[in-house]
Design an enzyme around this catalytic site. Structure first.
Site, PDB file in Angstrom:
ATOM      1  N   HIS A  98       0.875  -1.192   0.000  1.00 46.80           N
ATOM      2  CA  HIS A  98       0.000   0.000   0.000  1.00 46.80           C
ATOM      3  C   HIS A  98       0.899   1.224   0.000  1.00 46.80           C
ATOM      4  CE1 HIS A  98      -3.868   1.992   1.813  1.00 46.80           C
ATOM      5  NE2 HIS A  98      -3.182   2.843   1.057  1.00 46.80           N
TER       6      HIS A  98
ATOM      7  N   HIS B 253       1.291   4.818  -2.407  1.00 48.60           N
ATOM      8  CA  HIS B 253       0.921   5.692  -3.521  1.00 48.60           C
ATOM      9  C   HIS B 253       2.184   6.409  -3.978  1.00 48.60           C
ATOM     10  CE1 HIS B 253      -3.393   5.139  -2.674  1.00 48.60           C
ATOM     11  NE2 HIS B 253      -3.021   5.150  -1.401  1.00 48.60           N
TER      12      HIS B 253
ATOM     13  N   HIS C  69      -9.522   0.790  -1.342  1.00 46.05           N
ATOM     14  CA  HIS C  69      -9.541   1.433  -0.031  1.00 46.05           C
ATOM     15  C   HIS C  69     -10.950   1.318   0.536  1.00 46.05           C
ATOM     16  CE1 HIS C  69      -5.805   3.042  -1.422  1.00 46.05           C
ATOM     17  NE2 HIS C  69      -5.682   3.953  -0.458  1.00 46.05           N
TER      18      HIS C  69
ATOM     19  N   GLU D 288     -11.378   3.176   6.053  1.00 47.37           N
ATOM     20  CA  GLU D 288     -10.422   4.112   6.678  1.00 47.37           C
ATOM     21  C   GLU D 288     -11.247   5.192   7.377  1.00 47.37           C
ATOM     22  OE1 GLU D 288      -6.691   7.060   5.499  1.00 47.37           O
ATOM     23  OE2 GLU D 288      -8.084   6.451   3.932  1.00 47.37           O
TER      24      GLU D 288
ATOM     25  N   ASP E 122       1.748   4.004   2.836  1.00 50.16           N
ATOM     26  CA  ASP E 122       0.676   4.815   2.249  1.00 50.16           C
ATOM     27  C   ASP E 122       1.242   5.983   1.439  1.00 50.16           C
ATOM     28  OD1 ASP E 122      -1.896   5.602   1.619  1.00 50.16           O
ATOM     29  OD2 ASP E 122      -2.504   6.081   3.659  1.00 50.16           O
ATOM     30  N   ASP E 123       1.399   7.144   2.047  1.00 52.79           N
ATOM     31  CA  ASP E 123       1.953   8.339   1.395  1.00 52.79           C
ATOM     32  C   ASP E 123       3.090   8.850   2.280  1.00 52.79           C
ATOM     33  OD1 ASP E 123      -0.180   9.057  -0.852  1.00 52.79           O
ATOM     34  OD2 ASP E 123      -1.287   8.475   0.943  1.00 52.79           O
TER      35      ASP E 123
END
Length: 337
Positions: free
Chosen positions: A17, A19, A197, A200, A278-279
């Site tokens: 996961h 991005h 997703h 969340e 994630d980011d």
């Protein structure tokens, strides 16, 4: 470096996961802006970092999309991904399944080829340079229409043999998975794997929709599934992988403190949880930082950390025999430490 730090760094792991646009560091934002002659609304790297204080997912997305505007050329996308792979290699990542958001770029007039060819060249370089294997996940933006998702799928047609899966990201609230049921069916018919997703910020029902209507093979995040005992049982029984992102959850106020994170509860319930970043440029850490955060915040030991790493391989889209070899390497690392 402590013994546990060294164990985490050397622990073989997959990242499921990530991005790639979310790995844009402030220094890169300035470098790409200069390269492309773009003005950005920040005077310094420090000012960009100060802006990375988010009250919720939408606060983050606003600056995320603004940052992505500096990405214009094939070279930009190559350099962005190459920098991620360098950091991933230093963190013990041996396989990565990276998400990209073509609509973020096509809406700005950037040709699909510029995006994907830059990413693919960096992926090939990472395999040669670091021995990291990787797959691409093309994510649809859920705040846009299903019609535009179909347009993106059509745009990707010449590269579908180089794309492993499709996903669903961006603003979750008000954009339930059911909105994209038909395009996910179309993607599956083209041989693409499916992730989304869910859970969340959205409710447990969004996780159920992702399972029942999108037919996903992996749930990205999934934290709120814990609110529904029957759903938890279903996820456990099916062996569904959750790609959990602890520092993201902290930064986006999904949890108030890392000490409150449910990652160990997930494992205790039998959920197939994994740890991901994630980011990372926006949320304060790459994948090993996320492992360290939960080890410190929740008191996880080497056995639990190794379980999370095993899950990252068995939950990946790697062929079973290759995933099994990576699991053996995890077991060997644990046995040696």
């Amino acid at each position: 470096m402590t013994d546990l730090d060294a164990f985490i760094t050397g622990l073989p792991k997959a990242e499921l996961h990530l991005h790639i646009e979310g790995s844009l560091e402030p220094e890169q934002m300035f470098a790409f802006a200069r390269r492309n002659g773009i003005s950005i609304p920040y005077a310094s790297v420090e000012e960009v970092r100060a802006a990375y204080a988010f009250g919720n997912l939408q606060d983050f997305l606003d600056i995320y999309y603004a940052g992505a505007d500096v990405l214009r050329t094939r070279a930009d996308f190559h350099d962005l991904a190459a920098a991620y792979f360098d950091r991933a290699a230093a963190d013990g990542v041996v396989h990565a399944e990276i998400m990209f958001d073509p609509q973020t770029h096509s809406d700005r007039g950037i040709p699909f080829a510029e995006v994907i060819e830059g990413l693919l060249s960096a992926m090939e370089e990472a395999e040669t340079r670091h021995g990291i294997s990787s797959n691409l996940i093309m994510s649809f933006l859920r705040h846009l229409s299903e019609e535009t998702a179909f347009e993106t799928l059509a745009m990707a047609e010449p590269w579908l043999d180089r794309i492993m899966a499709v996903g669903l990201d961006s603003s979750e609230l008000g954009h339930p998975p059911e909105k994209f049921a038909r395009v996910f069916t179309a993607a599956a018919a083209r041989g693409l794997r499916l992730v989304a997703h869910a859970g969340e910020e959205g409710p447990p029902d969004y996780v159920k929709q992702a399972l029942d209507l999108l037919k996903v093979e992996r749930i990205d995040h999934g934290n709120r599934a814990l609110e529904d005992n029957a759903l938890v049982d279903r996820l456990v029984q099916s062996g569904m992988t959750l790609t959990v992102c602890p520092l993201s959850n902290l930064k986006l106020c999904v949890v108030d403190r890392i000490e409150d994170h449910p990652i160990d509860r997930m494992l205790a319930l039998g959920l197939k949880a994994t740890v991901n970043s994630d980011d990372p440029a926006y949320f304060g850490g790459y994948v090993a930082d996320n492992y360290r955060a939960i080890a410190a915040g929740r008191g996880l030991g080497k056995a639990e950390l190794a379980e999370l790493a095993r899950n990252s391989f068995t939950g990946s889209f790697l062929p079973a025999d290759i995933a099994r070899k990576h699991v053996e390497q995890v077991d060997a690392w644990l046995a040696a430490h």
